[in-house]
Design a protein around this motif. Structure first.
Motif, mmCIF file in Angstrom:
data_model
loop_
_atom_site.group_PDB
_atom_site.id
_atom_site.type_symbol
_atom_site.label_atom_id
_atom_site.label_comp_id
_atom_site.label_asym_id
_atom_site.label_seq_id
_atom_site.Cartn_x
_atom_site.Cartn_y
_atom_site.Cartn_z
ATOM 1 N N ARG A 102 50.587 45.393 -18.652
ATOM 2 C CA ARG A 102 49.175 45.280 -18.286
ATOM 3 C C ARG A 102 48.748 43.825 -18.151
ATOM 4 N NH1 ARG A 102 48.015 49.444 -22.110
ATOM 5 N NH2 ARG A 102 47.035 47.903 -23.474
ATOM 6 N N ALA A 103 49.234 42.963 -19.043
ATOM 7 C CA ALA A 103 48.894 41.544 -18.963
ATOM 8 C C ALA A 103 49.472 40.916 -17.700
ATOM 9 C CB ALA A 103 49.410 40.815 -20.206
ATOM 10 N N ARG A 189 39.617 31.485 -16.017
ATOM 11 C CA ARG A 189 40.040 32.889 -16.034
ATOM 12 C C ARG A 189 41.547 33.015 -15.893
ATOM 13 N NH1 ARG A 189 36.314 36.149 -11.925
ATOM 14 N NH2 ARG A 189 37.658 37.850 -12.689
ATOM 15 N N LEU A 190 42.145 32.179 -15.063
ATOM 16 C CA LEU A 190 43.607 32.202 -14.921
ATOM 17 C C LEU A 190 44.287 31.748 -16.219
ATOM 18 C CD1 LEU A 190 44.050 30.771 -11.310
ATOM 19 C CD2 LEU A 190 44.652 33.079 -12.098
ATOM 20 N N ARG A 194 46.836 33.938 -18.360
ATOM 21 C CA ARG A 194 48.194 33.456 -18.651
ATOM 22 C C ARG A 194 48.442 33.395 -20.159
ATOM 23 N NH1 ARG A 194 47.115 29.172 -14.109
ATOM 24 N NH2 ARG A 194 48.049 30.232 -12.291
ATOM 25 N N ALA A 195 47.406 33.008 -20.920
ATOM 26 C CA ALA A 195 47.550 32.988 -22.379
ATOM 27 C C ALA A 195 47.749 34.395 -22.921
ATOM 28 C CB ALA A 195 46.322 32.339 -23.021
ATOM 29 N N ALA A 196 47.016 35.356 -22.377
ATOM 30 C CA ALA A 196 47.183 36.750 -22.805
ATOM 31 C C ALA A 196 48.590 37.249 -22.491
ATOM 32 C CB ALA A 196 46.134 37.629 -22.129
ATOM 33 N N LEU A 197 49.097 36.861 -21.321
ATOM 34 C CA LEU A 197 50.463 37.248 -20.955
ATOM 35 C C LEU A 197 51.485 36.614 -21.887
ATOM 36 C CD1 LEU A 197 52.484 38.598 -19.075
ATOM 37 C CD2 LEU A 197 52.330 36.592 -17.580
ATOM 38 N N ARG A 202 55.250 37.019 -26.456
ATOM 39 C CA ARG A 202 55.677 36.637 -27.808
ATOM 40 C C ARG A 202 55.702 37.843 -28.736
ATOM 41 N NH1 ARG A 202 52.364 32.129 -26.741
ATOM 42 N NH2 ARG A 202 50.657 33.045 -27.956
ATOM 43 N N GLN A 203 54.675 38.670 -28.663
ATOM 44 C CA GLN A 203 54.637 39.860 -29.511
ATOM 45 C C GLN A 203 55.801 40.795 -29.186
ATOM 46 O OE1 GLN A 203 52.717 40.940 -32.052
ATOM 47 N NE2 GLN A 203 51.592 39.013 -32.152
ATOM 48 N N ARG A 204 56.040 40.980 -27.872
ATOM 49 C CA ARG A 204 57.157 41.843 -27.475
ATOM 50 C C ARG A 204 58.484 41.265 -27.955
ATOM 51 N NH1 ARG A 204 59.619 42.119 -22.409
ATOM 52 N NH2 ARG A 204 59.705 39.848 -22.680
#
Length: 398
Positions: A102-103, A189-190, A194-197, A202-204
């Motif tokens: 989703r990210a 916004r980009l 990108r930070a969310a991605l 990292r979490q994955r």
């Protein structure tokens, strides 16, 4: 020849023969003689592997043990040692994979659709406003011509001038808005997307590493040995089904190819222990096995030991063993003798001939004179005399 003539000859021969014999010490005395002395310091220690790889829990938080290599299993590097339950981590990983997708889609949507479309819409509005402004500006020029010919009032011209000025301001504002949106608003916004991605990746990745850590494999060759630890109020080795926590050590892999003996020596024995001293040892549980080696190191700081008074001091001793002829379990007790020194031509006296006063040794000659002597090596029967007496001198026994 008659008998009375032979007697003087026989007596002379016996006298000459007696001159070549070493006289025996008188009863109750001992002579300083040369002989062999082998001084060995008794030592007790524990058989250990020189290299031990400790195996700890790497999974974050609690982990339930689902598989475990049996105690004493010989393993090669890469063999499975243990496995922890993975159900919850697999579920978390699936959710995080979905979050990551989703990210990625959010970032791609912003880059390729939403933001470009916003700029297109704003640019379209700007063009419309620019066209209106230019039209009104042409109409204002015509109106001024009509004003000069008296066909339009001054008030109407002023109204048109205000309208054109307002349109000019709106065009300028729209241009500024487009530039700020392109440079800052869309950039922010980009950056957020990108930070969310990156966070989702990292979490994955972290959860994927946790899943990999659920499978514990041997980093080196060795023998699987369970390590006791506190579990549910008990101090024991682990079983399948136990819950363990991060950084708890539950297994170790002693390297069976190289053994040492670790132990402690009292401070009275310290002068006789040096790196390089030869060692002969026997495991208490395997008396038929003879171990050989040498002292590798003697600690430089005194320590106290449990079950001993605090005034008694001990020093750690490490003995390097020669290759062992058969597999032996680590941790077993070992009785050893450390060769402190030996001599085949030592000046020696029986132990009972020496009287000790503190740290000084004395002997009493047969004449009654008391002599201070220096002692070197010693074994169960003799002590070496390094000064104070010469070979052949006799001393009294107590």
């Amino acid at each position: 020849m008659t008998l009375h003539r032979l007697l003087p000859i026989l007596a002379g021969a016996l006298a000459l023969g007696g001159c070549n014999r070493i006289p025996e010490p008188a009863p109750g005395t001992a002579a300083v003689t040369r002989g062999s002395i082998r001084m060995a310091v008794p030592f007790q220690g524990e058989l250990a592997a020189r290299h031990v790889e400790m195996i700890t829990v790497g999974v974050q938080g609690a982990a339930v043990l689902s598989e475990l290599a049996p105690e004493g299993t010989r393993v090669a590097a890469g063999d499975l040692l243990a496995r922890f339950d993975t159900a919850q981590i697999e579920q978390d990983l699936a959710r995080l994979e979905n979050d990551l997708v989703r990210a990625q889609q959010e970032l791609e949507s912003l880059e390729k659709a939403e933001l470009p479309l916003e700029l297109i819409e704003m640019e379209s509005k700007r063009l419309e406003m620019q066209a209106e402004f230019e039209g009104e500006e042409r109409f204002l020029a015509s109106a001024r011509g009509l004003q000069e010919r008296g066909l339009m009032s001054d008030g109407e011209v002023e109204q048109l001038e205000r309208k054109v000025a307002g349109l000019r301001t709106r065009c300028t504002q729209m241009h500024t808005r487009i530039e700020l949106t392109r440079q800052h608003v869309h950039g922010a916004r980009l950056a957020k997307a990108r930070a969310a991605l990156a966070a989702a990746e990292r979490q994955r990745d972290f959860t994927a590493r946790q899943l990999a850590l659920c499978e514990v494999r041997a980093p080196v060759d060795g023998v699987a040995t369970l390590v006791p630890l506190p579990i549910d109020g008990e101090y024991r080795t682990v079983h399948v089904g136990d819950t363990l926590y991060r950084n708890q050590t539950f297994l170790c892999l002693p390297d069976p190819s190289e053994h040492v003996v670790r132990g402690y020596a009292g401070e009275s024995e310290l002068p006789w222990l040096e790196p390089g001293n030869a060692v002969v040892a026997v495991p208490a549980a395997f008396p038929h096995v003879k171990l050989t080696g040498r002292v590798e190191s003697v600690g430089g700081m005194a320590q106290t030991r449990p079950d001993y008074p605090s005034w008694r001091k001990f020093f750690p001793v490490l003995i390097a063993l020669d290759p062992v002829s058969e597999p032996l379990p680590v941790g077993i007790s070992v009785r050893a003798e450390i060769l402190a020194g030996e001599s085949d031509q030592a000046l020696r006296l029986p132990r009972e001939a020496v009287e000790w006063r503190g740290n000084q040794a004395f002997v009493r000659k047969t004449s009654g004179e008391e002599v201070e002597v220096q002692i070197g090596l010693a074994d169960a029967r003799f002590v070496e005399i390094t000064s104070g007496l010469a070979e052949g001198e006799e001393v009294r026994l107590p």
